[in-house]
Design an enzyme around this catalytic site. Structure first.
Site, short mmCIF file in Angstrom:
data_model
loop_
_atom_site.label_atom_id
_atom_site.label_comp_id
_atom_site.label_asym_id
_atom_site.label_seq_id
_atom_site.Cartn_x
_atom_site.Cartn_y
_atom_site.Cartn_z
N ASP A 161 0.92 1.85 -10.48
CA ASP A 161 -0.03 2.28 -11.50
C ASP A 161 0.11 3.72 -12.01
OD1 ASP A 161 -0.84 -0.14 -10.50
OD2 ASP A 161 -2.91 0.45 -10.15
N GLU A 376 -2.70 0.38 3.05
CA GLU A 376 -2.09 0.10 1.75
C GLU A 376 -0.85 0.98 1.53
OE1 GLU A 376 -4.92 0.91 -1.33
OE2 GLU A 376 -3.84 -0.22 -2.87
#
Ligand code: 9WN
Length: 403
Positions: A161, A376
């Protein structure tokens, strides 16, 4: 330390009725595209091959029947906590009736199916998926392409992103003034997520959809690999037509990358709106290891970069080298290590015959997955756990690697 027992608990906890697996509770409550592909490997590693196929089937069941897009998110109507939710998109509905977004994500599902098949899974189960994969890749390589590479229309579409790679094109976008409250910041520390300034532009692209158009060589390389893998699985299933088309598509995407690569054989990011080529030492280089046509010298160069060069970390492959202007070791895709990038680079190295290098990267991936909480992403030097805890693809890829 987190180990196989904990990884299994993560996957089972994020399972939604045996249909799909959410990436992480509290942060990502829907089905995400490339997440589900990686997650399928975790179910297979647990001996649940049927569940692995269902993960891929539910992903492709959300395909838009009108143009073949497999969206980055298929929304769960019962989950309302994630922004941007369905109202921000144009109203697309997947073949199975779920609301979906208007953008895709790296189409790694075909590659995952080949990996499953190579390790003995029943490929017959993929037969009904072949036409869906073919349409999806056709949508990327033919309908949404520029010179046979998929045009990427949003940073979220790349899956990376807020990578430093997009700072220039993102800076040219008019920020939205209608950004909803940042629910992600209720769960994750501010300095581990993109700032409001970036989010205003991510929403700005939703309001003016042609304001971000790039070629991401990593997305293109993953697409080329997916097409090559589709060609192989289709041919194993005697679907000559699909195999032939996919063989052509893989060659076209590879050739497009090759034609705009630099002297080192590695292609830069291209901003199609300004025309600028952006060549930074980021995962956009490393993921080109998935190109089957790389020259041996380029394989050697990238192998060195990810194993002991600028992109190397004891925990895997860095999203950006420490020397990249704008490097932030704790912020999301601006420096931390992500397990899926490490795993994909290992796969690329293995396919180029670099078995030892692949094994080394996999042992680093396991070091990441052993960090408390199955996180993550991790800080590239210290291994400090960052972002969501109980993150599905970290668990799934670790289970697969140790199976
Ligand atoms: C937007 C789900 C997804 C991953 C992406 C990762 C992150 C979403 C977000 O989470 O993106 O798609 O809200 O930040 O960047 O790669 O698929 O795990």
């Amino acid at each position: 330390v987190t180990d196989a027992g904990d990884w299994e608990v993560v996957l089972r906890g994020n399972d939604r009725d045996g249909h799909h697996t959410i990436p992480a509770a509290g942060l990502y409550p829907h089905q995400w595209n490339w997440d589900s592909a990686f997650i399928a490997l975790g179910w297979a590693a647990l001996g649940e091959e049927d569940r692995a196929w269902r993960e891929l089937e539910s992903l492709l069941a959300g395909q838009d029947p009108t143009d073949g897009l497999v969206a980055h998110i298929a929304f769960d109507p019962a989950a309302t906590s994630y922004e941007p939710g369905p109202r921000w998109w144009s109203g697309r509905v997947g073949g199975d009736g779920r609301r979906i977004s208007d953008i895709s994500q790296p189409p790694v599902a075909a590659t995952i199916i080949r990996v499953l098949s190579d390790s003995g899974a029943d490929l017959e189960r993929a037969r009904p998926l072949l036409p869906l994969l073919r349409r999806w890749l056709g949508c990327l390589i033919e309908d949404r392409s520029h010179g046979d590479e998929p045009v990427v229309g949003h940073p979220w579409e790349t899956g990376r992103d807020n990578s430093i790679d997009w700072d220039l094109p993102v800076s040219a976008v008019t920020p939205s003034t209608r950004v909803p409250g940042r629910r992600d910041l209720a769960v994750i520390a501010d300095d581990e997520r993109p700032p409001d300034r970036d989010y205003a532009r991510y929403y700005g692209i939703l309001e003016s959809s042609d304001s971000f158009r790039i070629l991401d060589p990593a997305f293109s390389a993953m697409t080329a690999a997916a097409a090559a893998d589709l060609s192989i699985i289709a041919s194993d299933l005697d679907d000559v037509e699909t195999a032939g088309w996919a063989f052509w598509a893989a060659g076209a995407a590879r050739e497009a990358l090759r034609s705009r690569a630099g002297d080192d054989g590695v292609a830069p990011v291209r901003d199609l709106l300004s025309g600028a080529d952006i060549a930074l030492p980021t995962a956009s280089r490393a993921l080109q290891l998935l190109r089957g046509d790389l020259d041996p010298a380029t394989v050697e160069l990238l192998a060195r970069e990810v194993l002991n060069g600028a992109l190397a970390s004891p925990f895997g492959v860095r999203s950006a080298a420490a020397s990249t202007p704008g490097f932030e070791p704790r912020n999301y895709w601006r420096g931390p290590v992500w397990a899926n990038v490490t795993w994909l680079c290992a796969l690329g190295l293995e396919r180029h015959g670099r078995t030892k290098a692949a094994a080394e990267l996999r042992s680093r991936l396991l070091r990441h997955a052993a960090v408390e909480g199955c996180r993550e992403y991790v800080e590239p030097d210290t291994g400090e756990g960052l972002g969501a805890a109980g993150f599905s693809w970290t668990a799934a890829l670790a289970l697969w690697t140790t199976s």
